[in-house]
Design an enzyme around this catalytic site. Sequence first.
Site, PDB file in Angstrom:
ATOM      1  N   ASP A 315       2.772   0.947  -1.362  1.00 47.40           N
ATOM      2  CA  ASP A 315       2.408   0.053  -2.436  1.00 47.40           C
ATOM      3  C   ASP A 315       3.473  -1.047  -2.467  1.00 47.40           C
ATOM      4  O   ASP A 315       4.533  -0.909  -1.883  1.00 47.40           O
ATOM      5  CB  ASP A 315       2.411   0.865  -3.736  1.00 47.40           C
ATOM      6  CG  ASP A 315       2.108   0.002  -4.924  1.00 47.40           C
ATOM      7  OD1 ASP A 315       1.247  -0.871  -4.795  1.00 47.40           O
ATOM      8  OD2 ASP A 315       2.740   0.209  -5.969  1.00 47.40           O
ATOM      9  N   ASP A 737       3.991   3.969  -6.777  1.00 47.77           N
ATOM     10  CA  ASP A 737       4.601   4.316  -8.057  1.00 47.77           C
ATOM     11  C   ASP A 737       3.598   4.352  -9.195  1.00 47.77           C
ATOM     12  O   ASP A 737       3.885   4.894 -10.245  1.00 47.77           O
ATOM     13  CB  ASP A 737       5.685   3.294  -8.412  1.00 47.77           C
ATOM     14  CG  ASP A 737       5.080   1.948  -8.720  1.00 47.77           C
ATOM     15  OD1 ASP A 737       4.197   1.524  -7.964  1.00 47.77           O
ATOM     16  OD2 ASP A 737       5.479   1.331  -9.712  1.00 47.77           O
TER      17      ASP A 737
END
Lengths: 1113, 344
Positions: A315, A737
């Site tokens: 990410d 996250d």
Amino acid sequence: EERRARANDREYNEKFQYASNCIKTSKYNILTFLPVNLFEQFQEVANTYFLFLLILQLIPQISSLSWFTTIVPLVLVLTITAVKDATDDYFRHKSDNQVNNRQSQVLINGILQQEQWMNVCVGDIIKLENNQFVAADLLLLSSSEPHGLCYIETAELDGETNMKVRQAIPVTSELGDISKLAKFDGEVICEPPNNKLDKFSGTLYWKENKFPLSNQNMLLRGCVLRNTEWCFGLVIFAGPDTKLMQNSGRTKFKRTSIDRLMNTLVLWVEVIRLGHSYFINWDKKMFCMKKRTPAEARTTTLNEELGQVEYIFSDKTGTLTQNIMVFNKCSINGRSYGDVFDVLGHKAELGERPEPVDFSFNPLADKKFLFWDPSLLEAVKIGDPHTHEFFRLLSLCHTVMSEEKNEGELYYKAQSPDEGALVTAARNFGFVFRSRTPKTITVHEMGTAITYQLLAILDFNNIRKRMSVIVRNPEGKIRLYCKGADTILLDRLHHSTQELLNTTMDHLNEYAGEGLRTLVLAYKDLDEEYYEEWAERRLQASLAQDSREDRLASIYEEVENNMMLLGATAIEDKLQQGVPETIALLTLANIKIWVLTGDKQETAVNIGYSCKMLTDDMTEVFIVTGHTVLEVREELRKAREKMMDSSRSVGNGFTYQEKLSSSKLTSVLEAVAGEYALVINGHSLAHALEADMELEFLETACACKAVICCRVTPLQKAQVVELVKKYKKAVTLAIGDGANDVSMIKTAHIGVGISGQEGIQAVLASDYSFSQFKFLQRLLLVHGRWSYLRMCKFLCYFFYKNFAFTMVHFWFGFFCGFSAQTVYDQYFITLYNIVYTSLPVLAMGVFDQDVPEQRSMEYPKLYEPGQLNLLFNKREFFICIAQGIYTSVLMFFIPYGVFADATRDDGTQLADYQSFAVTVATSLVIVVSVQIGLDTGYWTAINHFFIWGSLAVYFAILFAMHSNGLFDMFPNQFRFVGNAQNTLAQPTVWLTIVLTTVVCIMPVVAFRFLRLNLKPDLSDTVRYTQLVRKKQKAQHRCMRRVGRTGSRRSGYAFSHQEGFGELIMSGKNMRLSSLALSSFTTRSSSSWIESLRRKKSDSASSPSGGADKPLKG
Amino acid sequence: MEERPQHRPSRLPDNSALKQQELPAHRLYFTARRVLFVFFTTGIFSLCMGIILILSARSTQEIEINYTRICANCAKLRENASNFDKECTCSIPFNLSGKMMGNIYMYYKLYGFYQNLYRYVRSRSNRQLMGKDIKAVDDCAPFKMSDNKTPIVPCGAIANSMFNDTIILLHNINSSVQIKVPMLKSGLTWWTDKYVKFQNPSSKNLADEFRGTTKPPNWPKPIYDLDKKDPRNNGFLNDDFIVWMRAAAFPTFKKLYGRLNRTHHFIEGLPAGNYSLNITYNFPVTRFHGEKSVVLSTLTWCGGNSLFLGLAYTVTGAITWLASFAMMAIHIMLKNKKMSFFHQ
């Protein structure tokens, strides 16, 4: 199937039995644990096999071993696995509890009460405060902000970094106080729970009226309320029905490939993995001091795959970047500010910087803002007009809202962190944006309050890539201020600025090379008549029924021309610590890194450069942005052609041609010369992931060194991972996250969550968690590599020792008429694997190290054997088995040769069955102990203790089992009475044992020695040479070298969204108090929210606009 | 000076060597010096050991007389089980060209008799044999009870198949005078077997103790009549019985039958000359295509005259030495190459 929920009516809502807001990721409870866990365990082939074996052994007619030889290991295996599962589940319970017990304020019987999240029901009205997590999917009823607006951050949900705005429908936005809310009895009828994050359709029935509801009125679980003091919401979906949880998928049981290869012998493998997991938890070097979070291995079954990772899917926001924007450098009128030079005139490195610039002259300065180059402030102080104009632009040209709770305490509500950083910079340098009304902007310029008349905001959008404001200053002069992408703005500059333009371009390139996000600033003076005329035309265009967009665009285009260049800003999208180094290291370790982000292309590419995934040395960066299947296919095809063209010209043309004709496209592509990168957009990805194109996409992507997918949905993230998993026999790792990463984390072989953030969904779904991306290198290169190495060594040894043990029976079969007589005492058979030979190999499996940990970071190539699975594959397996068989042959035939014709020194026969059994067993234990001694590369005290201890225990048990006392009690069970002391007193027996050991071990030593000399692998070389260290240090330096010079590309990136300009001009988001300052002109258009929504759905990758359109009526 | 207490974050992992994987350890290296040293010493050790063992084995003497074919008429008789009560003896003369010095051990040796068959090995009752409960026959299938449900003593297949030839060694001093070579029938077993594993029931009168039991089907006489003269050698304590009950590991095996009683004429061992073996042939072997023989042997510290261990050591030593020279050569050859590589 539609859902009905009535506000403040629990009784009514209970009828439907909707899921409560309690989430559950755990698998068992106290009652179900035993049956469910046993059921799961017996689904493992190994365990059922042992159970079956046990049943057979209970039938004396067909068994040559007693039942306890099987039940002891089986029970041990089951117990240890059960304990491990229970521990895992306990932690899941714990984290579930933590989430479920969060507090929220619920309106019950007209009073706000503190309730735990899990007790929140559908139909409840709850109150949220600023910076709180949204507890369930809510219908926004009212908020502290005007017009029922509220701002949310959805990074957790979709990874987008800019703030979103949500608005309550007008009828409910009045319900500001509790008494009104308590009387609210509207009923919502809406779609059933689903996983579409950007879509919602429903209707509110209240007071015999119908009100359409869309996603624009919804607050989803996982979002965080920002810049909004409070808001009230009606719970529509709770717990597992929320869009967040619907997106997270089911917890799948992950297995490693070694598991799949051998699911026997589970027990010791589990113990070793548990040990490795603890090492990860205990690792101080993976502990983040700032967040006080240690690394955590949340599943204990995947450790060795950490040593085999080939693809990392990462990410961006929160993982690679901190999502903090910092005003880092600027170029004003041809002079660059922001670099810090030391005394000798070299650029100062981090850590040797002087004190930051002192902004104490300015009482309104933001204390948190840091800038290091004092010359910029000097330029402001001496009143350099360009510098003043530069900051004036920054303080005027934006859509930031200010709030001043107390005199001088300014808070900016910025829609994007980029803008926040720019306006804050201007603020600190003495151009303080103080307040705004729909028609004015008040700026404190070097202490003097000046109010500008805001004439127009020419809003930002993704095509324009710029925004402008037109203001009239107190002197009455009209000026247009514009900021935007260099590529766009440079074409619209006045030709007289050519020289300045060249200098600024050099600066821009320099900034871009450092991975900074740049914007070019320009202004233009407008004369009154022109403006009047232009404003009139703009009004006409905005009122036009058809193609209003295009008309407006061309009118904006017209005025934003022939501008005067002011300079450029460079904003640093702060990376997490050590990200470029980690990526460089992992790339050297032959791991491919793909960035999957929900953010925009420019932002993603920019981060790609700043974290050195993309470099200017790359031959080409392909960008796929096609909107249709054909376009995407064409773009992919072109990319492949280019790659093949270049490799044909670089390499030997003939061989490539030949390969091509054999239609092995993949292999050709994998061998392409030159470095390429692929950037693909979410909407193109949607096509690329279709069944008939996915292979094409994968081949193209895999030929590239770096792949960046931007504007992807959480589901697409998972699809990309799934695609790689499907076609590449490679271990994949996903790291993220936020809640938008959950699906990808669950799909990948290994999921890593970044902990220590506000949201914990990603961590909950992950297999490993830590708080810094940079720990990934340690997790993979040190822990993963060791785990893989240890596990492979363990398995090799395990098969070896079992074949050595078992195959003796085969040879004995020729001498006992194949009557299934065992060579060994049955107790020896029971204890061999669980007592005599288990702990030394366990100690090796847990503690062994081939090279020190620093070396595995210095030589990332050491990671490659894991990816190629060189240490435990079929070949290695057969080598181990061959060694085992070789050992078993000697183990049987040497004692046989000796015993066949020998006598004891007292004349009695030597070759009785029991003496033979003891001799073979003893030499077996000694040989495998010596062998583990050779296999153990890293002898700690524990290894010593276990190896010597095992031998001691063997002899102790042997003598105990053969003792008179035990025989007296159980004569039929302990038949070997007196054997140990009689047999082991014979010199012949010891000579036999020594000879067996020598002939079993010496060839192994010779083989290893020769391999080390003739065919050393990298780890051998690293281990045996210190000379190489010097060489490697040089390489290390190269790797750290930052930046490059002189390439032509844009560093433009701006996480901004259209619509806010209109919002400001409408005054809708302003408090009445500030509006009172100016005459509030009612503008006919209330379309700002519509356009906000439209832009949103345009830019989102999945076409979902239809459902969001408001129902008329 | 006041120092603020340093509060360690509670979740900070311990800085212990174990937890940080930094335990002090010895790294195992296969360096040339070590490996070659081990190889050379192992080679020397093996060679020396081999030579010693070969010399020791050569110092012993052994003769083996196979009497399966010589006593062919008896073998034929025993092939039919119904002739069990007919006695058959045969005498085998042989010549000892040189004298056999020292302790002489007499063995019987069976070929092709699988005492290590799975069900055979287990078919015994240690409980019974240790005299505690002579009716404990649980593990003895298929020889637990006689047809009339009397427990068999000693029960089980091993006991039932006990070797029951009688072997008497005679020394022909001249053509007319034959003296029996005195043999000791004690000390043929392990101490633990005789004093722990096998015990008679406590009473003085063995026959009484064994009342209510029956002999194994193949036995001509009951257990308490094995040696009527010596109560220390009767019943379960009979040395021949104990020796037989210690099942052999391989189908070819020899078991100790007697030790030379070194008195009078035989004080130094067996003098050279003519001997004969008088054998009461009871144990059938031709039925399972087996053979049997008598072995006379002297001993050294490492047992009998088997050369296997000595040869194995010699060969191992020789190969190890050859290997170590080869390895040394390869190592030296590569060393130069490697040095140039690392010094580049």
